[in-house]
Design an enzyme around this catalytic site. Structure first.
Site, PDB file in Angstrom:
ATOM      1  N   ASP A 172       0.843  -1.190   0.000  1.00 42.45           N
ATOM      2  CA  ASP A 172       0.000   0.000   0.000  1.00 42.45           C
ATOM      3  C   ASP A 172       0.884   1.248   0.000  1.00 42.45           C
ATOM      4  OD1 ASP A 172      -3.216   0.522   0.981  1.00 42.45           O
ATOM      5  OD2 ASP A 172      -1.819   2.199   1.115  1.00 42.45           O
ATOM      6  N   ILE A 173       0.483   2.243  -0.778  1.00 46.84           N
ATOM      7  CA  ILE A 173       1.280   3.467  -0.904  1.00 46.84           C
ATOM      8  C   ILE A 173       1.246   4.305   0.372  1.00 46.84           C
ATOM      9  CG2 ILE A 173      -0.499   5.056  -1.815  1.00 46.84           C
ATOM     10  CD1 ILE A 173       1.574   5.793  -4.024  1.00 46.84           C
TER      11      ILE A 173
ATOM     12  N   ASN B 169     -12.958  -3.105   2.415  1.00 50.08           N
ATOM     13  CA  ASN B 169     -13.926  -2.031   2.616  1.00 50.08           C
ATOM     14  C   ASN B 169     -14.931  -1.995   1.471  1.00 50.08           C
ATOM     15  OD1 ASN B 169     -12.497  -1.200   4.922  1.00 50.08           O
ATOM     16  ND2 ASN B 169     -11.090   0.024   3.682  1.00 50.08           N
TER      17      ASN B 169
ATOM     18  N   VAL C 247     -10.987   3.110  -3.651  1.00 53.88           N
ATOM     19  CA  VAL C 247     -10.632   2.600  -4.981  1.00 53.88           C
ATOM     20  C   VAL C 247     -11.627   1.499  -5.327  1.00 53.88           C
ATOM     21  CG1 VAL C 247      -8.865   1.513  -6.412  1.00 53.88           C
ATOM     22  CG2 VAL C 247      -8.179   3.128  -4.632  1.00 53.88           C
TER      23      VAL C 247
ATOM     24  N   HIS D 108     -10.212  -5.031  -3.121  1.00 52.58           N
ATOM     25  CA  HIS D 108      -8.851  -5.315  -2.647  1.00 52.58           C
ATOM     26  C   HIS D 108      -8.933  -5.722  -1.192  1.00 52.58           C
ATOM     27  CE1 HIS D 108      -9.865  -1.027  -2.511  1.00 52.58           C
ATOM     28  NE2 HIS D 108      -9.250  -0.993  -1.341  1.00 52.58           N
TER      29      HIS D 108
ATOM     30  N   HIS E 229      -7.085  -5.683   2.140  1.00 56.87           N
ATOM     31  CA  HIS E 229      -5.974  -5.098   2.883  1.00 56.87           C
ATOM     32  C   HIS E 229      -5.385  -6.185   3.784  1.00 56.87           C
ATOM     33  CE1 HIS E 229      -6.896  -0.697   2.335  1.00 56.87           C
ATOM     34  NE2 HIS E 229      -8.105  -1.174   2.092  1.00 56.87           N
TER      35      HIS E 229
HETATM   36  P1  5GP Z   1      -9.720   1.613   0.303  1.00 58.20           P
HETATM   37  O1  5GP Z   1      -9.809   2.929   1.010  1.00 58.20           O
HETATM   38  O2  5GP Z   1     -10.419   1.659  -1.051  1.00 58.20           O
HETATM   39  O3  5GP Z   1     -10.177   0.446   1.134  1.00 58.20           O
HETATM   40  O4  5GP Z   1      -8.192   1.341   0.063  1.00 58.20           O
HETATM   41  C1  5GP Z   1      -7.488   1.848  -1.027  1.00 58.20           C
HETATM   42  C2  5GP Z   1      -6.030   1.727  -0.699  1.00 58.20           C
HETATM   43  O5  5GP Z   1      -5.264   1.917  -1.860  1.00 58.20           O
HETATM   44  C3  5GP Z   1      -5.550   2.772   0.328  1.00 58.20           C
HETATM   45  O6  5GP Z   1      -5.025   2.117   1.465  1.00 58.20           O
HETATM   46  C4  5GP Z   1      -4.509   3.579  -0.443  1.00 58.20           C
HETATM   47  O7  5GP Z   1      -3.425   3.969   0.349  1.00 58.20           O
HETATM   48  C5  5GP Z   1      -4.101   2.615  -1.541  1.00 58.20           C
HETATM   49  N1  5GP Z   1      -3.657   3.288  -2.755  1.00 58.20           N
HETATM   50  C6  5GP Z   1      -4.270   4.315  -3.377  1.00 58.20           C
HETATM   51  N2  5GP Z   1      -3.585   4.661  -4.481  1.00 58.20           N
HETATM   52  C7  5GP Z   1      -2.515   3.833  -4.548  1.00 58.20           C
HETATM   53  C8  5GP Z   1      -1.442   3.699  -5.488  1.00 58.20           C
HETATM   54  O8  5GP Z   1      -1.323   4.422  -6.480  1.00 58.20           O
HETATM   55  N3  5GP Z   1      -0.524   2.724  -5.226  1.00 58.20           N
HETATM   56  C9  5GP Z   1      -0.627   1.909  -4.141  1.00 58.20           C
HETATM   57  N4  5GP Z   1       0.316   0.990  -3.984  1.00 58.20           N
HETATM   58  N5  5GP Z   1      -1.628   1.997  -3.257  1.00 58.20           N
HETATM   59  C10 5GP Z   1      -2.567   2.945  -3.454  1.00 58.20           C
END
Ligand code: 5GP
Length: 122
Positions: free
Chosen positions: A30-31, A87, A96, A100, A102
């Site tokens: 994760d970024i 989520n 996103v 995915h 986590h």
């Molecule tokens: P969500 O909030 O949808 O459950 O999680 C999305 C995750 O994707 C977040 O933890 C966010 O940090 C990660 N994320 C968003 N953009 C990028 C990216 O460009 N690269 C990577 N590796 N992770 C990302």
């Protein structure tokens, strides 16, 4: 569904720290890590949310947990423990729209996981 940035990561159009790949799934760091270890396991097939999982997707989605455990064992934190979470939509904190899993590890994780006041109480 339209492509998200995760499709671009699958296609190597944007960089990511990829730690596992097979025909069905990809795992990458994760970024914005929320724990000492934080990576995401995604299906290569773009599925927007948990609500959009179809009958035919069930094996692929189950495979995400298999990959999480496989990587946890390989990275050496499986016995210590970790958390997986997916989520869904706004109240679930999804940002996103390509499902995915986590995987968070490397510290004692608190419960409940949220830090913000629940929206329903605002
Ligand atoms: P969500 O909030 O949808 O459950 O999680 C999305 C995750 O994707 C977040 O933890 C966010 O940090 C990660 N994320 C968003 N953009 C990028 C990216 O460009 N690269 C990577 N590796 N992770 C990302």
């Amino acid at each position: 569904m339209s492509d998200t940035l995760f499709t671009k990561i699958i296609n190597r159009e944007i960089p990511a720290d990829i730690i596992y790949e097979d025909d069905i799934a990809l795992a990458f760091k994760d970024i914005n890590p929320q724990a000492p270890v934080h990576f995401l396991v995604i299906p290569k097939k773009p599925i927007a949310t948990i609500n959009d999982i179809s009958e035919e997707d069930r094996i692929a989605v189950g495979h995400l947990s298999f990959v999480a455990a496989k990587v946890a064992k390989e990275m050496g934190f499986a016995e210590e423990g970790y958390r997986t979470v997916m989520n869904c939509n706004e109240f679930g904190g999804q940002t996103v729209y390509h499902i995915h899993l986590h995987v968070l590890a490397g510290k004692l994780l608190g419960w409940p996981p949220y830090t913000n006041k629940p929206k329903t109480l605002e």
